[in-house]
Write an enzyme that holds these catalytic residues in place. Structure first.
Site, PDB file in Angstrom:
ATOM      1  N   CYS A   1       0.822  -1.213   0.000  1.00 59.62           N
ATOM      2  CA  CYS A   1       0.000   0.000   0.000  1.00 59.62           C
ATOM      3  C   CYS A   1       0.861   1.269   0.000  1.00 59.62           C
ATOM      4  O   CYS A   1       1.978   1.282   0.507  1.00 59.62           O
ATOM      5  CB  CYS A   1      -0.881   0.014   1.231  1.00 59.62           C
ATOM      6  SG  CYS A   1      -1.873  -1.473   1.374  1.00 59.62           S
TER       7      CYS A   1
ATOM      8  N   ARG B   1       5.478  -0.030  -5.801  1.00 61.89           N
ATOM      9  CA  ARG B   1       5.314  -0.921  -4.653  1.00 61.89           C
ATOM     10  C   ARG B   1       4.278  -2.011  -4.913  1.00 61.89           C
ATOM     11  O   ARG B   1       4.172  -2.963  -4.159  1.00 61.89           O
ATOM     12  CB  ARG B   1       4.885  -0.107  -3.416  1.00 61.89           C
ATOM     13  CG  ARG B   1       5.962   0.873  -2.962  1.00 61.89           C
ATOM     14  CD  ARG B   1       5.447   1.764  -1.854  1.00 61.89           C
ATOM     15  NE  ARG B   1       5.006   1.002  -0.700  1.00 61.89           N
ATOM     16  CZ  ARG B   1       5.798   0.524   0.235  1.00 61.89           C
ATOM     17  NH1 ARG B   1       7.087   0.709   0.137  1.00 61.89           N
ATOM     18  NH2 ARG B   1       5.308  -0.148   1.242  1.00 61.89           N
TER      19      ARG B   1
ATOM     20  N   TRP C   1      -2.998  -2.789  -1.573  1.00 60.35           N
ATOM     21  CA  TRP C   1      -2.609  -4.165  -1.883  1.00 60.35           C
ATOM     22  C   TRP C   1      -3.442  -5.024  -0.943  1.00 60.35           C
ATOM     23  O   TRP C   1      -3.244  -4.988   0.270  1.00 60.35           O
ATOM     24  CB  TRP C   1      -1.119  -4.336  -1.609  1.00 60.35           C
ATOM     25  CG  TRP C   1      -0.603  -5.708  -1.870  1.00 60.35           C
ATOM     26  CD1 TRP C   1      -0.904  -6.861  -1.210  1.00 60.35           C
ATOM     27  CD2 TRP C   1       0.335  -6.080  -2.871  1.00 60.35           C
ATOM     28  NE1 TRP C   1      -0.222  -7.914  -1.736  1.00 60.35           N
ATOM     29  CE2 TRP C   1       0.542  -7.478  -2.756  1.00 60.35           C
ATOM     30  CE3 TRP C   1       1.023  -5.370  -3.863  1.00 60.35           C
ATOM     31  CZ2 TRP C   1       1.406  -8.171  -3.584  1.00 60.35           C
ATOM     32  CZ3 TRP C   1       1.889  -6.075  -4.675  1.00 60.35           C
ATOM     33  CH2 TRP C   1       2.072  -7.458  -4.541  1.00 60.35           C
TER      34      TRP C   1
ATOM     35  N   ASN D   1      -2.123   2.377   5.925  1.00 65.99           N
ATOM     36  CA  ASN D   1      -1.192   1.299   5.568  1.00 65.99           C
ATOM     37  C   ASN D   1      -0.926   0.490   6.820  1.00 65.99           C
ATOM     38  O   ASN D   1      -0.821   1.058   7.902  1.00 65.99           O
ATOM     39  CB  ASN D   1       0.169   1.858   5.126  1.00 65.99           C
ATOM     40  CG  ASN D   1       0.136   2.384   3.723  1.00 65.99           C
ATOM     41  OD1 ASN D   1      -0.872   2.275   3.041  1.00 65.99           O
ATOM     42  ND2 ASN D   1       1.247   2.962   3.299  1.00 65.99           N
ATOM     43  N   GLY D   2      -0.738  -0.806   6.684  1.00 71.78           N
ATOM     44  CA  GLY D   2      -0.410  -1.631   7.847  1.00 71.78           C
ATOM     45  C   GLY D   2      -1.560  -2.545   8.192  1.00 71.78           C
ATOM     46  O   GLY D   2      -2.376  -2.904   7.325  1.00 71.78           O
TER      47      GLY D   2
ATOM     48  N   GLU E   1      23.917 -19.217  -0.910  1.00 71.06           N
ATOM     49  CA  GLU E   1      23.422 -17.866  -1.183  1.00 71.06           C
ATOM     50  C   GLU E   1      24.482 -16.817  -0.809  1.00 71.06           C
ATOM     51  O   GLU E   1      24.696 -15.858  -1.545  1.00 71.06           O
ATOM     52  CB  GLU E   1      22.112 -17.645  -0.411  1.00 71.06           C
ATOM     53  CG  GLU E   1      21.486 -16.281  -0.534  1.00 71.06           C
ATOM     54  CD  GLU E   1      21.188 -15.835  -1.967  1.00 71.06           C
ATOM     55  OE1 GLU E   1      21.261 -16.650  -2.901  1.00 71.06           O
ATOM     56  OE2 GLU E   1      20.931 -14.632  -2.144  1.00 71.06           O
TER      57      GLU E   1
ATOM     58  N   LYS F   1      26.143 -14.216  -3.457  1.00 72.56           N
ATOM     59  CA  LYS F   1      26.142 -12.759  -3.261  1.00 72.56           C
ATOM     60  C   LYS F   1      27.547 -12.215  -3.450  1.00 72.56           C
ATOM     61  O   LYS F   1      27.760 -11.229  -4.138  1.00 72.56           O
ATOM     62  CB  LYS F   1      25.644 -12.367  -1.859  1.00 72.56           C
ATOM     63  CG  LYS F   1      24.184 -12.494  -1.562  1.00 72.56           C
ATOM     64  CD  LYS F   1      23.269 -11.572  -2.305  1.00 72.56           C
ATOM     65  CE  LYS F   1      22.952 -12.070  -3.677  1.00 72.56           C
ATOM     66  NZ  LYS F   1      21.894 -12.987  -3.903  1.00 72.56           N
TER      67      LYS F   1
ATOM     68  N   GLU G   1      28.805 -12.357  -7.084  1.00 76.79           N
ATOM     69  CA  GLU G   1      28.121 -11.438  -7.993  1.00 76.79           C
ATOM     70  C   GLU G   1      28.652 -10.020  -7.897  1.00 76.79           C
ATOM     71  O   GLU G   1      28.807  -9.354  -8.915  1.00 76.79           O
ATOM     72  CB  GLU G   1      26.614 -11.394  -7.665  1.00 76.79           C
ATOM     73  CG  GLU G   1      25.847 -12.595  -8.107  1.00 76.79           C
ATOM     74  CD  GLU G   1      24.345 -12.413  -7.891  1.00 76.79           C
ATOM     75  OE1 GLU G   1      23.921 -12.338  -6.720  1.00 76.79           O
ATOM     76  OE2 GLU G   1      23.607 -12.352  -8.877  1.00 76.79           O
TER      77      GLU G   1
ATOM     78  N   HIS H   1      35.919 -34.160   2.140  1.00 79.50           N
ATOM     79  CA  HIS H   1      35.932 -35.069   0.984  1.00 79.50           C
ATOM     80  C   HIS H   1      36.581 -34.437  -0.235  1.00 79.50           C
ATOM     81  O   HIS H   1      36.352 -34.872  -1.358  1.00 79.50           O
ATOM     82  CB  HIS H   1      34.504 -35.522   0.659  1.00 79.50           C
ATOM     83  CG  HIS H   1      33.880 -36.301   1.781  1.00 79.50           C
ATOM     84  ND1 HIS H   1      34.289 -37.573   2.120  1.00 79.50           N
ATOM     85  CD2 HIS H   1      32.919 -35.960   2.678  1.00 79.50           C
ATOM     86  CE1 HIS H   1      33.587 -37.990   3.170  1.00 79.50           C
ATOM     87  NE2 HIS H   1      32.756 -37.027   3.533  1.00 79.50           N
TER      88      HIS H   1
ATOM     89  N   LYS I   1      19.130  -8.002 -14.186  1.00 80.38           N
ATOM     90  CA  LYS I   1      18.180  -8.266 -13.108  1.00 80.38           C
ATOM     91  C   LYS I   1      17.220  -9.382 -13.496  1.00 80.38           C
ATOM     92  O   LYS I   1      16.876 -10.224 -12.681  1.00 80.38           O
ATOM     93  CB  LYS I   1      17.398  -6.976 -12.781  1.00 80.38           C
ATOM     94  CG  LYS I   1      16.440  -7.108 -11.609  1.00 80.38           C
ATOM     95  CD  LYS I   1      17.171  -7.319 -10.303  1.00 80.38           C
ATOM     96  CE  LYS I   1      16.265  -7.701  -9.157  1.00 80.38           C
ATOM     97  NZ  LYS I   1      16.981  -8.394  -8.071  1.00 80.38           N
TER      98      LYS I   1
END
Ligand code: M6R
Length: 604
Positions: A2, A27, A75, A99-100, A480, A484, A487, A503, A599
């Site tokens: 929102c 948003r 939203w 909002n919220g 991950e 990061k 990249e 191993h 992206k």
């Protein structure tokens, strides 16, 4: 998510509100509306879908003089995306946008209904305006009624309210959802839920703190704190550069997005948690009828979130789960059986490899589900069901908040499945739901933590490679972390299961091999510790991340003591993200647009 705007002044209020809402479009939203009070009369317009629909509805409307207006992009959380549920919401003679989430709205609504109030919408927001009008009857002023109302609300909110009982005034309150007010030399006042709508209109802005509430008139910005004490606005100059304003003062979008994780994960959870179960209104329970296996398919960071899910699904939901890298799955002539739910995970919903696997699964007649951040993306349009992650637009090429929200959705989905499969007790589901509620607070980045990582990052700018190691769900987190770093720093990094180092990769161990060790207190601590000790004994440089002190490490980053390994997961995620960020900044790289990357990867 929102967005809120507000305006008090003599210019064309409609244009200002609609332009402001446009700045918040990124948003994501599913309906929008405005309400304007001019000469004691309200004009109110709402439309579902994109802002062009609202523009069309308001094309013959404009204001002529001083007016107070509020606007909102919604939203849907409580209630479907319909015009009736769109904000602003009307009482008898007042309008509100919010909002919220108002956590106690059910109790308040019940009392109001008992006293004869008629509700039009299914939203939690509507209680605010009715509660205000109820209080107005026994108050000396609109402000007194508004203060009482704010006192009675619990939850997270940013609220704007206009009322005929006090024209040329906008009432506001902020607790947990962002909001600021701006002014200029023409005595105009502007509100918004982020700075961009104010750029070009305001010179000075005041960012409200949690607990602030009050009102603005042409001559005054009155702010009261939670205790009701009046305080002075703290104005700062508003940057007139949209791009830098969009970064909210952070150096890079990636940094902003790391810091945002606490609030976007609150959005991910919003309206989806009750005390004993997970609510996914968007999916049909019969999606799981006849399903014996879940196949998760994705690329890059989304693949790491999927791998995390594979541990949770089998452990808690007791459902067989397999994992696929989309680019591999496409060409390996996989066997697809109809008792498999095919789940694709994608931030963008456009990644070509993942999209193709979704098409394959559909063609094979499998039921499909997409976990995605972008509504109306190709995958969302194609899949049978969708769960949106609600991360908001992610600009940094290196994905951060998309990952946090994907893992959060997967944890919720685990409990959702566990409930109807009876694979976890009600008490255990409730316990984990309580933990989920705590995730946002574990995602807060403290200055102390950021500073510490920034300082020690200088030791990690060279060397012949990084190993991020972890066990169980900390293995996908290690993958991950390594992704990061690769990249944005262009340094070689690998994610590895801690127990697998012996191993082979341990042959690389020497002081120039950097090991980033994830040592959760609540999951296989002793075993992971032994693996790190093996590397330490071979002189690898160790940076350990844990809540427990670890004396074999060259560097140690302490996370807080958590109640569960999943909370440690989110805290460690923040650490590896910031470590990559700071190394990249020290190396002088373009953090947001790393070389060779895009992206959204819409080619094979
Ligand atoms: O939009 P998607 O989640 O489908 O994108 C998948 C990958 O391309 C993406 O996660 C990529 O690995 C990011 N650059 C990771 O930071």
């Amino acid at each position: 998510m929102c967005g809120i705007v507000g305006y008090l002044g003599e210019k064309n209020t409609k244009e200002i509100l609609l332009d402001g809402l446009k700045e918040l479009e990124y948003r994501g939203y599913d309906s929008a509306g405005i309400a304007v009070l001019e000469d004691g009369n309200f004009s109110n317009y709402k439309a579902i879908g994109k802002l062009v629909n609202l523009e069309e509805k308001t094309k013959n409307y404009s204001t002529k003089g001083l007016a107070a207006g509020i606007g909102h992009t919604r939203w849907a959380t409580h209630g479907k995306p319909t015009e009736i549920n769109a904000h602003p919401h009307l009482g008898e003679s007042s309008y509100v946008v919010h909002n919220g989430i108002i956590e106690n709205y059910t109790e308040l609504k019940k009392e109001l209904i008992n006293s004869g109030v008629k509700f039009l919408s299914q939203t939690d927001t509507e209680v605010i305006v009715h509660q205000f009008e109820k209080n107005l009857k026994s108050s000396k002023s609109a402000f007194e009624a508004f203060s009482k109302t704010i006192d009675e609300l619990s939850g997270a909110y940013a609220i704007l309210l206009v009322t005929k009982s006090e024209p040329n005034t906008i009432f506001y309150a902020k607790h947990g959802s962002p909001m600021l007010v701006g002014k200029n030399s023409e005595n105009e006042k502007y509100f918004a839920s982020s700075d961009t709508p104010l750029i070009g209109h305001c010179t000075d802005v005041n960012y409200f703190e949690d607990g602030d509430y009050g009102y603005v008139t042409c001559d005054e910005i009155a702010i009261f704190d939670q205790q009701g004490t009046k305080k002075e606005p703290q104005f700062s100059k508003l940057s007139q550069n949209k791009l830098s304003a969009q970064k909210d003062g952070f150096r890079f979008f990636m940094e902003k997005e790391i810091y945002e994780q606490t609030s976007v994960v609150s959005d991910t959870l919003m309206g989806r948690l009750s005390d004993e179960e997970i609510i996914f209104d968007e999916i049909d329970k019969n999606l799981f009828d006849g399903i014996n296996e879940i196949k998760l398919c994705a690329c890059g960071t989304s693949y790491h979130a999927a791998m995390t899910a594979s541990y949770l699904f089998e452990r808690y939901a007791k459902i067989k789960t397999s994992l696929e890298i989309a680019s591999e799955f496409r060409y390996r002539e996989p066997i697809m059986t109809k008792d498999t739910l095919f789940v694709v995970i994608s931030q963008s919903g456009e990644t070509a490899d993942t999209l193709e696997t979704l098409k394959m699964a559909k063609k094979a007649g499998l039921k499909t589900l997409v976990i995605c951040n972008v509504d109306n993306s190709s995958m969302v349009r194609l899949a049978d069901s969708t769960i949106l992650t609600r991360a908001g637009i992610e600009k940094g090429v290196a994905s951060t908040k998309a990952f946090a929200t994907q893992v959060t959705v997967f944890w919720m989905l685990t409990l959702y499945i566990a409930k109807f499969k009876n694979s976890l007790s009600t008490q255990e589901i409730s316990r984990q739901i309580k933990l989920l509620r705590e995730v946002p607070s574990h995602l807060k980045v403290t200055d102390e933590m950021h500073e510490r990582i920034k300082r020690l990052s200088k030791r990690y700018l060279h060397g012949h490679g990084f190993f991020f190691i972890g066990r169980d769900v900390f293995f996908p987190l290690a993958l991950e972390g390594a992704l990061k770093l690769k990249e944005i720093s262009y340094l070689h990094a690998e994610g590895y299961p801690s127990g697998e180092m012996k191993h082979g990769p341990i042959a690389l161990a020497d002081p120039e091999l950097f090991t980033i060790a994830l040592l959760p207190e609540h999951l296989h601590y002793e075993k992971s510790k032994s693996n790190v000790e093996e590397l330490s004994a071979r002189d690898s440089t160790i940076c350990a991340i844990s809540s427990k002190e670890f004396d074999k490490a060259d560097d140690f980053i302490k996370i807080s003591t958590c109640k569960d390994y999943m909370l440690e997961f989110f805290e460690m995620m923040i650490v590896v993200q910031i470590l990559s960020l700071e190394i990249s900044i020290r190396l002088g790289n373009d953090v947001d647009m790393p070389r060779n990357l895009a992206k959204s990867v819409t080619v094979e």
